[in-house]
Motif scaffolding. Structure first.
Motif, mmCIF file in Angstrom:
data_model
loop_
_atom_site.group_PDB
_atom_site.id
_atom_site.type_symbol
_atom_site.label_atom_id
_atom_site.label_comp_id
_atom_site.label_asym_id
_atom_site.label_seq_id
_atom_site.Cartn_x
_atom_site.Cartn_y
_atom_site.Cartn_z
ATOM 1 N N ALA A 619 1.083 -1.243 0.040
ATOM 2 C CA ALA A 619 -0.233 -0.059 0.025
ATOM 3 C C ALA A 619 1.053 1.317 0.082
ATOM 4 O O ALA A 619 1.902 1.247 0.653
ATOM 5 N N TRP A 620 0.586 2.352 -0.730
ATOM 6 C CA TRP A 620 1.384 3.354 -0.732
ATOM 7 C C TRP A 620 0.524 4.559 -1.146
ATOM 8 O O TRP A 620 -0.588 4.576 -1.641
ATOM 9 N N GLY A 621 1.035 5.747 -0.515
ATOM 10 C CA GLY A 621 0.339 7.099 -0.654
ATOM 11 C C GLY A 621 0.252 7.933 0.691
ATOM 12 O O GLY A 621 0.420 7.253 1.515
ATOM 13 N N SER A 622 -0.295 9.061 0.562
ATOM 14 C CA SER A 622 -0.199 10.082 1.592
ATOM 15 C C SER A 622 -1.204 9.323 2.640
ATOM 16 O O SER A 622 -1.211 9.694 3.681
ATOM 17 N N GLY A 623 -2.294 8.718 2.267
ATOM 18 C CA GLY A 623 -3.387 8.314 3.212
ATOM 19 C C GLY A 623 -3.132 6.684 4.019
ATOM 20 O O GLY A 623 -3.591 6.262 4.581
ATOM 21 N N GLU A 624 -1.939 6.378 3.470
ATOM 22 C CA GLU A 624 -1.473 5.116 3.926
ATOM 23 C C GLU A 624 -0.384 5.251 5.078
ATOM 24 O O GLU A 624 0.496 6.147 5.187
ATOM 25 N N ASN A 625 -0.437 4.307 6.150
ATOM 26 C CA ASN A 625 0.554 4.089 7.102
ATOM 27 C C ASN A 625 0.579 2.873 7.626
ATOM 28 O O ASN A 625 -0.080 1.871 7.180
ATOM 29 N N PHE A 626 1.457 2.415 8.627
ATOM 30 C CA PHE A 626 1.534 1.188 9.359
ATOM 31 C C PHE A 626 0.273 0.404 9.698
ATOM 32 O O PHE A 626 0.020 -0.599 9.467
ATOM 33 N N TYR A 627 -0.450 1.413 10.235
ATOM 34 C CA TYR A 627 -1.558 0.922 10.740
ATOM 35 C C TYR A 627 -3.023 0.734 9.529
ATOM 36 O O TYR A 627 -3.759 -0.337 9.898
ATOM 37 N N THR A 628 -3.053 1.169 8.671
ATOM 38 C CA THR A 628 -3.960 1.004 7.546
ATOM 39 C C THR A 628 -3.344 -0.377 6.864
ATOM 40 O O THR A 628 -4.212 -1.084 6.539
ATOM 41 N N LEU A 629 -2.143 -0.816 7.102
ATOM 42 C CA LEU A 629 -1.385 -1.838 6.261
ATOM 43 C C LEU A 629 -1.952 -2.913 7.508
ATOM 44 O O LEU A 629 -2.599 -4.269 6.811
ATOM 45 N N LYS A 630 -1.897 -2.822 8.477
ATOM 46 C CA LYS A 630 -2.287 -3.608 9.601
ATOM 47 C C LYS A 630 -3.762 -3.899 9.171
ATOM 48 O O LYS A 630 -4.290 -5.138 9.641
ATOM 49 N N GLY A 631 -4.591 -3.069 9.155
ATOM 50 C CA GLY A 631 -5.975 -3.202 8.765
ATOM 51 C C GLY A 631 -5.970 -4.101 7.753
ATOM 52 O O GLY A 631 -7.014 -5.319 7.781
ATOM 53 N N MET A 632 -5.370 -3.976 6.671
ATOM 54 C CA MET A 632 -5.365 -5.108 5.440
ATOM 55 C C MET A 632 -5.072 -6.311 6.207
ATOM 56 O O MET A 632 -5.728 -7.476 5.688
ATOM 57 N N VAL A 633 -4.130 -6.665 6.831
ATOM 58 C CA VAL A 633 -3.579 -7.899 7.302
ATOM 59 C C VAL A 633 -4.911 -8.274 8.352
ATOM 60 O O VAL A 633 -4.971 -9.525 8.304
ATOM 61 N N ASP A 634 -5.241 -7.450 9.045
ATOM 62 C CA ASP A 634 -6.492 -8.198 9.817
ATOM 63 C C ASP A 634 -7.561 -8.668 9.186
ATOM 64 O O ASP A 634 -8.270 -9.382 9.740
ATOM 65 N N THR A 635 -7.904 -8.010 7.906
ATOM 66 C CA THR A 635 -8.760 -8.586 7.092
ATOM 67 C C THR A 635 -8.585 -10.062 6.905
ATOM 68 O O THR A 635 -9.589 -10.817 6.965
ATOM 69 N N VAL A 636 -7.322 -10.360 6.631
ATOM 70 C CA VAL A 636 -7.061 -11.982 6.362
ATOM 71 C C VAL A 636 -7.449 -12.814 7.524
ATOM 72 O O VAL A 636 -8.111 -13.768 7.601
ATOM 73 N N ALA A 637 -7.143 -12.022 8.838
ATOM 74 C CA ALA A 637 -7.543 -13.025 9.963
ATOM 75 C C ALA A 637 -9.113 -12.950 10.054
ATOM 76 O O ALA A 637 -9.741 -14.123 10.422
ATOM 77 N N ASP A 638 -9.699 -11.783 10.057
ATOM 78 C CA ASP A 638 -11.496 -11.862 9.963
ATOM 79 C C ASP A 638 -11.738 -12.928 9.032
ATOM 80 O O ASP A 638 -12.995 -13.341 9.412
ATOM 81 N N THR A 639 -11.240 -13.055 7.886
ATOM 82 C CA THR A 639 -11.582 -13.881 6.788
ATOM 83 C C THR A 639 -11.899 -15.310 7.214
ATOM 84 O O THR A 639 -12.791 -16.071 6.907
ATOM 85 N N PHE A 640 -10.869 -15.706 8.300
ATOM 86 C CA PHE A 640 -10.759 -17.298 8.407
ATOM 87 C C PHE A 640 -11.189 -17.264 9.982
ATOM 88 O O PHE A 640 -10.974 -18.390 10.608
ATOM 89 N N GLY A 641 -11.861 -16.338 10.754
ATOM 90 C CA GLY A 641 -12.123 -16.262 12.188
ATOM 91 C C GLY A 641 -11.071 -16.149 12.912
ATOM 92 O O GLY A 641 -11.224 -16.920 13.834
ATOM 93 N N LEU A 642 -9.852 -15.611 12.613
ATOM 94 C CA LEU A 642 -8.751 -16.011 13.639
ATOM 95 C C LEU A 642 -8.354 -14.560 14.210
ATOM 96 O O LEU A 642 -8.929 -13.392 13.848
#
Length: 806
Positions: A619-642
């Protein structure tokens, strides 16, 4: 490859029609990409005899009465200077189609239909034709190159179609040859296949010749690069007479698109198409040192080729040298300094096998291509090399082009030209096909293909000809059997390990599709990259010399150095994707890829590597940071109920204070972080980029996890925002875990702000969380929620010295 049927008939008796031959070639694995008649555009042209020819006053025209085999002769006006009474010429009748020529009477501009008309007031009921108007040149038919009428033989039958007379009824097949069958890159190679298809004998070209007894004393051939030239043959020919080739040879070369030059040069070109072996002829007068030496070129060495281009060579290029200088660029083109001239009186013939990969790479690197280089790049066998030299010497004798000396020198690496024995189980051969081919059919087919087979019980023994370098094991035998037996006889069967299912996707496929949909829901686009990367990528990412990522599989024949290693991480592709997008003006975005990385068990490879499904994202751009990327990774966890936990770590290509390991069930499954400023500068990235990689093999055990649903809460949920001050070393994941552990009613914790500044201390940071409380059996009171908050703050204070920001 162009295959004139008339030439093919020299080697095999073809007793089926053209359409059936095309069908049967296709059925045996040789697709005829195009089939056409040589005179496909010509029709309605017959043999005509001029009965009378009278000049039209004040013009160059003649009015002729022409017998075309009809009840009455036709009156035709003609402007050719060689028209005469008693002559026989091609006549295009009204309605005929011929080629339309430009004013130079040579250039063809299209096809025209002949109509009745008038010239200078005289009726003209057709047209007397030149060779150009019939698409015939001097090489295809003697006299066709004259700028006038094409003169036909005196015994030509008046009124007969001229196409058989001129060879315009011949057919040409453009046959597609697969990469594993370079032995079929010739007329004779196709003839062997046609003979097998028709179950007829193949006629070998004449190879006999008589040596004159003349020798070139002291002549030597040395090969300093046997890895690039396993066989080199040279034969000396004296008393050479440079003349025009006979009509039959010129015609055959013309049919495959080659212009006749002289008898010596034409012999080498003829053999290239007849036997698939490139050859070269050196003018013996210009070979110095009484020697031929095959070696790698010296760096910076130069050569001027026959087309008068100068090339600067390096050690990767192979050259043919005399005793003093390079005289040819091996496998590509001869040197200008030894070309055949009108004054040539002695010739050194060359036939050789060169390494196909070396010729291909040299041709590409130098930007120099020829018919020979293209043939070598596809592969030439040593059997054809020996056969071609014999054929060339026979043609020298047949054409009276010179005297074959007794100087024949051959250098080879010891490869045998005798058939090699291959044994296979008949059961295994049939096992590949899934059907039982009768043993007598197997024997018949293999015999027709010149494998001299025999069967003893279940053991099939064949003798593989030296030109069949593609035959390696029993599956190759199966392929030979079925392409001749008939693919239409195959019966669909399941593989031994296959199962009949109701169809649909398996668990892994469903999980990957679910994951892709989840990633696109975050605004990310799916990317697909090559499974290869460059050694320079590993240097860019700063991996140590002993880093596992450097334990990568090298490709033997890469497209280029940038795609020479099988990837052991997807990070280079993610970083390059962000960089390419920014260079094209897309200054913000999200990309993910679900692909494999390849981890060898040992190098060099002794078994297949582990292919690990991996999810990577950037993810890149002025609106992105470590925590927005973490949100994408959390989406993986949510997908499998983890639930993922995040633990600070370091990576050489990620920011030291914005990098974390992704932990699931106590196991590290990936990482995420911000790309370092050094890499951003090297890649010309004008916005910060954040990357993550997750090893999906470690999550596969959760793919079939049953999703549990809970009813919506009966009572209202409560939220509280907590701004917390802590040491910079404390991670977001640690805080979230303590909050959830402190109260069983916490259903969600979301970070919504991070602050660092002098107001809270240089060694401190503030993180603000939104904490959601979900009731179970009774409604929350304000006092109850306040008690939950106090309990959370107490646990944070006791374990990580975290205070509520005032």
């Amino acid at each position: 490859m162009l295959v004139p049927i008339s030439w093919l008939r020299d080697y095999v008796d073809i007793d089926i029609d053209i359409d059936e031959l095309e069908r049967r070639l296709f059925a045996s694995g040789f697709e005829v990409e195009e089939k056409y008649q040589v005179g496909k555009d010509i029709s309605g042209v017959v043999v005509g005899e001029v009965l009378t020819c009278e000049a039209i006053p004040d013009t160059h025209l003649h009015v002729c009465m022409v017998n075309v085999g009809g009840a009455e002769p036709l009156q035709i006006c003609c402007g050719a200077d060689n028209v005469c009474a008693g002559g026989k010429f091609p006549v295009a009748l009204p309605g005929a189609q011929v080629y339309m020529t430009a004013k130079d009477h040579v250039t063809v501009e299209g096809v025209m239909t002949i109509k009745k008309g008038k010239l200078r007031g005289y009726e003209s009921n057709g047209m007397l034709c030149s060779g150009t108007e019939l698409g015939v040149n001097e090489d295809m038919y003697p006299g066709a190159g004259y700028n006038g009428l094409l003169v036909l033989p005196a015994d030509a039958v008046v009124g007969a179609d001229v196409k058989p007379l001129l060879g315009l009824d011949d057919y040409i097949f453009d046959v597609s040859i697969t990469a594993n069958r370079p032995d079929c890159q010739s007329i004779y190679g196709i003839a062997r296949e046609v003979a097998a298809i028709l179950d007829k004998p193949v006629k070998e070209p004449a190879l006999d010749y008589t040596e004159s007894g003349i020798t070139k004393d002291g002549f030597t051939v040395t090969v300093d690069a046997p890895d690039l030239c396993p066989r080199y043959i040279a034969h000396y020919v004296t008393d050479v007479k440079i003349e025009q080739s006979p009509a039959w040879m010129r015609r055959r070369l013309a049919l495959v698109g080659v212009n006749s030059i002289s008898n010596i040069v034409d012999i080498t070109n003829y053999i290239l198409y007849e036997l698939g072996q490139p050859m070269h002829a050196f003018d013996g007068e210009f070979l110095e040192g009484n020697a031929i030496n095959v070696r790698r070129a010296a760096d910076g060495e130069k050569i001027v080729t026959l087309d008068e281009k100068e090339f600067t060579l390096n050690h990767n290029n192979l050259v043919i040298c005399d005793g003093v200088k390079p005289v040819a660029l091996a496998g590509i083109m001869g040197g200008l300094n030894s070309e055949i001239r009108e004054t040539t009186n002695s010739v050194m013939f060359e036939a050789a096998k060169f390494a196909r990969d070396n010729i291909r790479k040299s041709s590409r690197a130098l930007g120099q291509s020829s018919d020979s280089s293209q043939r070598y790049a596809k592969g030439v066998d040593e059997y054809a090399t020996v056969m071609a030299m014999k054929r060339a010497l026979h043609l020298i004798e047949e054409l009276g082009a010179g005297r074959v000396s007794s100087t024949h020198v051959e250098a080879n690496s010891g490869n045998s030209l005798e058939p090699r024995v291959m044994k296979a189980s008949v059961k295994a051969v049939n096992g590949v096909l899934g059907i039982e081919v009768p043993t007598d059919e197997i024997v018949r087919i293999m015999k027709a293909l010149n494998f001299n087979p025999s069967i003893d019980g279940d053991e099939l023994t064949i003798y593989v000809p030296a030109y069949r370098e593609d035959m390696e094991s029993y599956p190759d035998i199966s392929e030979e059997v079925i392409r001749m037996y008939g693919f239409d006889k195959l019966v669909p069967t399941l593989m031994p390990t296959a199962k009949i299912t109701a169809g649909g996707l398996n668990t892994r496929q469903k999980a990957e599709l679910k994951l892709k949909r989840a990633m696109t829901s975050t605004g990310a686009y799916e990317g697909v990259h090559y499974s290869f990367f460059s050694p320079a990528d590993l240097d860019l990412l700063g991996f140590a010399a002993d880093a596992p990522e450097r334990n990568a599989i090298r490709i033997l024949n890469p497209i280029n150095e940038d795609l020479s290693l099988m990837r052991t991480t997807l990070m280079p592709q993610m970083i390059h994707a962000a960089s390419r997008n920014m260079k094209r003006g897309r200054m913000e975005g999200r990309v993910f890829e679900l692909g494999n990385k390849f981890i060898p068990k040992s190098l060099p490879l002794t078994e297949y590597p582990d292919e690990k499904p991996t999810l990577a994202m950037v993810a890149w751009g002025s609106g992105e940071n470590f925590y927005t990327l973490k949100g994408m990774v959390d989406t993986v966890a949510d997908t499998f109920g983890l639930t993922f936990e995040y633990v600070p770590t370091t990576k050489p290509f990620l920011h030291p204070y914005q990098t974390a390991e992704v932990v699931c069930g106590g196991e590290v499954v990936g990482f995420l972080g911000k790309v370092t400023y050094e890499i951003m500068k090297a890649e010309d990235m004008r916005e910060a980029a954040y990357v993550a990689e997750i090893d999906l093999t470690l999550l596969e055990k959760y793919y079939d996890k049953v999703t549990k649903f809970a009813p919506l809460p009966k009572y209202d949920e409560e939220s509280r925002d907590l701004a917390l001050v802590m040491d910079k070393a404390v991670s977001c994941g640690q805080v979230e875990k303590l909050i959830k552990d402190a109260c069983a009613y916490v259903s969600n914790v979301t970070l919504f702000d991070v602050y660092e500044g002098a107001q809270i201390g240089l060694d401190k940071k503030s993180m603000a969380f939104s904490v959601k409380f979900t009731p179970k059996d009774e409604e929350f009171s304000a006092d109850a929620v306040d008690a939950f908050v106090k309990k959370i703050l107490k646990k944070l204070k006791n374990e990580l010295q975290i205070d509520l920001r005032s």
